[in-house]
Design a protein around this motif. Structure first.
Motif, short mmCIF file in Angstrom:
data_model
loop_
_atom_site.label_atom_id
_atom_site.label_comp_id
_atom_site.label_asym_id
_atom_site.label_seq_id
_atom_site.Cartn_x
_atom_site.Cartn_y
_atom_site.Cartn_z
N GLU A 100 8.85 -3.84 17.38
CA GLU A 100 8.71 -2.47 16.88
C GLU A 100 8.12 -2.52 15.48
OE1 GLU A 100 12.16 0.15 17.41
OE2 GLU A 100 13.12 -1.57 18.40
N ILE A 101 7.14 -1.64 15.21
CA ILE A 101 6.46 -1.63 13.92
C ILE A 101 6.36 -0.20 13.41
CG2 ILE A 101 4.34 -2.21 12.67
CD1 ILE A 101 3.76 -4.30 14.77
N GLU A 102 6.70 -0.02 12.15
CA GLU A 102 6.52 1.28 11.49
C GLU A 102 5.93 1.03 10.10
OE1 GLU A 102 6.81 4.20 12.65
OE2 GLU A 102 8.01 3.97 14.48
N SER A 103 5.21 2.01 9.58
CA SER A 103 4.53 1.86 8.28
C SER A 103 4.90 3.01 7.36
CB SER A 103 3.01 1.82 8.48
OG SER A 103 2.55 3.03 9.04
N LEU A 104 4.73 2.73 6.06
CA LEU A 104 5.00 3.72 5.02
C LEU A 104 3.94 3.57 3.94
CD1 LEU A 104 6.92 5.78 3.51
CD2 LEU A 104 8.02 3.76 2.52
N TYR A 105 3.38 4.69 3.50
CA TYR A 105 2.48 4.68 2.35
C TYR A 105 2.84 5.85 1.45
CZ TYR A 105 -1.63 4.65 -0.60
OH TYR A 105 -2.45 4.59 -1.69
N LEU A 106 3.09 5.55 0.19
CA LEU A 106 3.41 6.57 -0.80
C LEU A 106 2.39 6.48 -1.91
CD1 LEU A 106 7.28 6.12 -1.17
CD2 LEU A 106 6.06 7.71 0.30
N ALA A 107 1.74 7.59 -2.21
CA ALA A 107 0.76 7.62 -3.30
C ALA A 107 1.47 7.91 -4.61
CB ALA A 107 -0.30 8.68 -3.03
N ALA A 108 1.03 7.23 -5.66
CA ALA A 108 1.62 7.46 -6.98
C ALA A 108 1.37 8.89 -7.45
CB ALA A 108 1.08 6.46 -8.00
N GLN A 109 0.18 9.41 -7.14
CA GLN A 109 -0.16 10.79 -7.47
C GLN A 109 -0.10 11.62 -6.19
OE1 GLN A 109 -0.56 11.79 -10.57
NE2 GLN A 109 -0.30 9.69 -11.31
N GLU A 110 0.49 12.80 -6.28
CA GLU A 110 0.67 13.63 -5.08
C GLU A 110 -0.66 13.99 -4.46
OE1 GLU A 110 3.24 17.53 -3.68
OE2 GLU A 110 3.12 16.99 -5.78
N GLN A 111 -1.73 14.12 -5.26
CA GLN A 111 -3.02 14.51 -4.72
C GLN A 111 -3.79 13.33 -4.14
OE1 GLN A 111 -1.98 15.16 -7.80
NE2 GLN A 111 -1.61 17.37 -7.79
N ALA A 112 -3.31 12.11 -4.39
CA ALA A 112 -4.05 10.93 -3.95
C ALA A 112 -3.94 10.75 -2.45
CB ALA A 112 -3.52 9.69 -4.66
N ARG A 113 -4.96 10.12 -1.86
CA ARG A 113 -4.97 9.85 -0.43
C ARG A 113 -5.05 8.35 -0.14
NH1 ARG A 113 -3.74 14.55 -0.69
NH2 ARG A 113 -4.40 16.21 0.70
N ILE A 114 -5.81 7.62 -0.91
CA ILE A 114 -6.01 6.21 -0.66
C ILE A 114 -5.94 5.45 -1.97
CG2 ILE A 114 -7.33 6.41 1.48
CD1 ILE A 114 -9.86 6.40 -0.09
N GLY A 115 -5.68 4.13 -1.86
CA GLY A 115 -5.59 3.31 -3.05
C GLY A 115 -5.84 1.86 -2.71
N GLY A 116 -5.35 0.96 -3.56
CA GLY A 116 -5.61 -0.45 -3.38
C GLY A 116 -4.60 -1.18 -2.54
N ASP A 117 -3.50 -0.52 -2.13
CA ASP A 117 -2.53 -1.14 -1.23
C ASP A 117 -3.04 -1.03 0.21
OD1 ASP A 117 -1.16 -1.33 -3.55
OD2 ASP A 117 0.66 -0.33 -2.84
N PHE A 118 -2.78 -2.06 1.00
CA PHE A 118 -3.30 -2.05 2.38
C PHE A 118 -2.35 -2.80 3.30
CE2 PHE A 118 -5.15 -5.58 0.01
CZ PHE A 118 -4.90 -6.68 0.81
N TYR A 119 -2.47 -2.52 4.59
CA TYR A 119 -1.70 -3.23 5.61
C TYR A 119 -2.41 -3.12 6.95
CZ TYR A 119 -0.01 1.54 6.48
OH TYR A 119 0.08 2.89 6.71
N GLU A 120 -2.04 -4.01 7.87
CA GLU A 120 -2.60 -3.98 9.23
C GLU A 120 -1.68 -4.78 10.13
OE1 GLU A 120 -3.82 -2.54 11.62
OE2 GLU A 120 -5.95 -2.50 11.09
N ALA A 121 -1.63 -4.42 11.39
CA ALA A 121 -0.86 -5.13 12.41
C ALA A 121 -1.67 -5.14 13.69
CB ALA A 121 0.50 -4.49 12.64
N ILE A 122 -1.84 -6.31 14.29
CA ILE A 122 -2.72 -6.46 15.46
C ILE A 122 -2.04 -7.38 16.47
CG2 ILE A 122 -4.98 -7.25 16.27
CD1 ILE A 122 -6.08 -6.74 13.49
N GLY A 123 -2.09 -7.00 17.73
CA GLY A 123 -1.68 -7.89 18.81
C GLY A 123 -2.84 -8.78 19.22
#
Length: 379
Positions: free
Chosen positions: A141-164
């Motif tokens: 089972e896999i779940e992800s979380l992304y929280l932006a430091a600024q409420e208006q932000a959408r993307i940043g330098g943190d990243f993740y990926e999961a592949i079978g």
């Protein structure tokens, strides 16, 4: 992917904003009431131009002009009762402020539309960079979380990926040094490379060598003026098919945690491996650790924004102790609790972007439930 603020916070903010939108009308009624009920020497009527000026910040053009017309009408009615209020001057001020407010409202709406379009593009970019992960891959089972430091932000330098992959479930989480579009570009290059290398390379060392080459080439092709080169911390993980273990290759990244029944293991690397694009300076020896990963155990991968979240007194978020107190049944519950407690610890304000992956090896009972729901009895 989880948003940057809890839904109830957004609802409370929305309610406060809707109430604030009525403030120009409330001010108009208040000034009119004071003007009619107080002696003319006080001359509250001279404050009427403030109402359309305030409306420009939150109302469209037409309602702003209608409010200005209403204020002008109120001033004319007042002049019938008090002839020495300086009606021509106040009326002229109302007309001038209303015209300026209407123009200001028009400019604001244009900028809001432009910002909306930019956010649509940013949302599309985020879905490409951090695409939604499958909730189950190969019994995990896999779940992800992304929280932006600024409420208006959408993307940043943190990243993740999961592949079978044919080699098992392969995961990547990392953090590019720096902020802004340069960090986003480097993160995109790393993820794109991982998505290909995860299928092609037989071991994690092969993947990390390709990631190292990608970051080096990207840094040379897209130099940043205030940053001599990009580098990124990264953690690669592999859960073999049917195996009760997990392989970890940690390139300068915060150590993951494994929790089960109130016990927490901090998976520090046996031998440190260099961050991506620093192998030329400190060597390119990469070490893979193998640790047990039993059914029912939960694995938490995270970026340093989690462990370095501070409260108002400067105290770091106690991640290991927090993990020890958790006993959620599924990864989604674990990340929901983490989301809530990080915001509570920081007082609702984050200083850095946060990414996290939570994984849990399915038990025989879980596989039986899934099989029954799919029409096949497990066990």
């Amino acid at each position: 992917m989880t948003s940057a603020r809890p839904w109830r916070h957004r609802l409370a903010y929305s309610g406060r904003w809707e109430a604030a939108r009525l403030s120009p009308l409330v001010i108009t009624v208040l000034i009119a009431g004071l003007a009619f009920s107080t002696p003319r020497e006080i001359a509250f009527s001279r404050l009427l131009p403030a109402a359309p000026a305030l409306a420009a910040a939150m109302w469209p053009v037409l309602p702003t002009m209608l409010l200005g017309a209403c204020c002008l009408a109120l001033m004319l009615v007042l002049s019938l009762f008090h002839t020495d209020l300086g009606t021509p001057y106040t009326s002229g001020a109302i007309i001038a402020v209303t015209l300026a407010a209407a123009y200001g409202s028009h400019v604001r709406l244009q900028r809001e539309e432009m910002l909306f379009q930019v956010r649509l593009v940013a949302d599309a970019a985020q879905k490409v960079l951090l695409r939604p992960l499958p909730r189950h891959i190969g019994g995990v089972e896999i779940e992800s979380l992304y929280l932006a430091a600024q409420e208006q932000a959408r993307i940043g330098g943190d990243f993740y990926e999961a592949i079978g992959t044919p080699y098992g479930v392969r995961l990547l989480i990392g953090d590019v040094r720096g902020k802004g579009l340069s960090a986003v570009g480097a993160a995109s290059a790393v993820i794109s490379c991982f998505r290909e290398a995860a299928y092609d390379e037989a071991d994690l060392q092969g993947i990390v060598h390709r990631l190292e080459t990608t970051v080096t080439r990207h840094s040379a092709a897209f130099p940043v003026q205030d940053q001599p080169e990009h580098f990124a911390t990264a953690l690669l993980a592999e859960i073999p098919h049917g195996g009760g273990r997990i392989r970890l290759l940690n390139c300068g990244h915060p150590p993951p945690l494994i929790a089960h029944c109130g016990k927490v293991r901090v998976l520090e690397p046996s031998v440190p491996s260099p961050p991506l694009n620093l192998a030329g300076l400190i060597g390119d020896r990469y070490w893979v650790d193998v640790v047990a990963f039993a059914p029912g155990e939960q694995l938490l991968l995270y970026t340093d924004g989690v462990s370095e979240t501070r409260d108002p007194t400067g105290r770091f978020f106690p991640l290991s102790d927090w993990m020890r107190r958790q006993d959620p049944e599924h990864p989604r519950e674990l990340l929901d609790h983490l989301h809530r407690d990080l915001l509570r610890h920081s007082g609702g304000r984050l200083d850095d972007d946060i990414a996290a992956l939570a994984l849990r090896r399915s038990t025989a009972q879980d596989r039986g439930i899934v099989g029954a729901e799919g029409g096949v009895v497990g066990g």
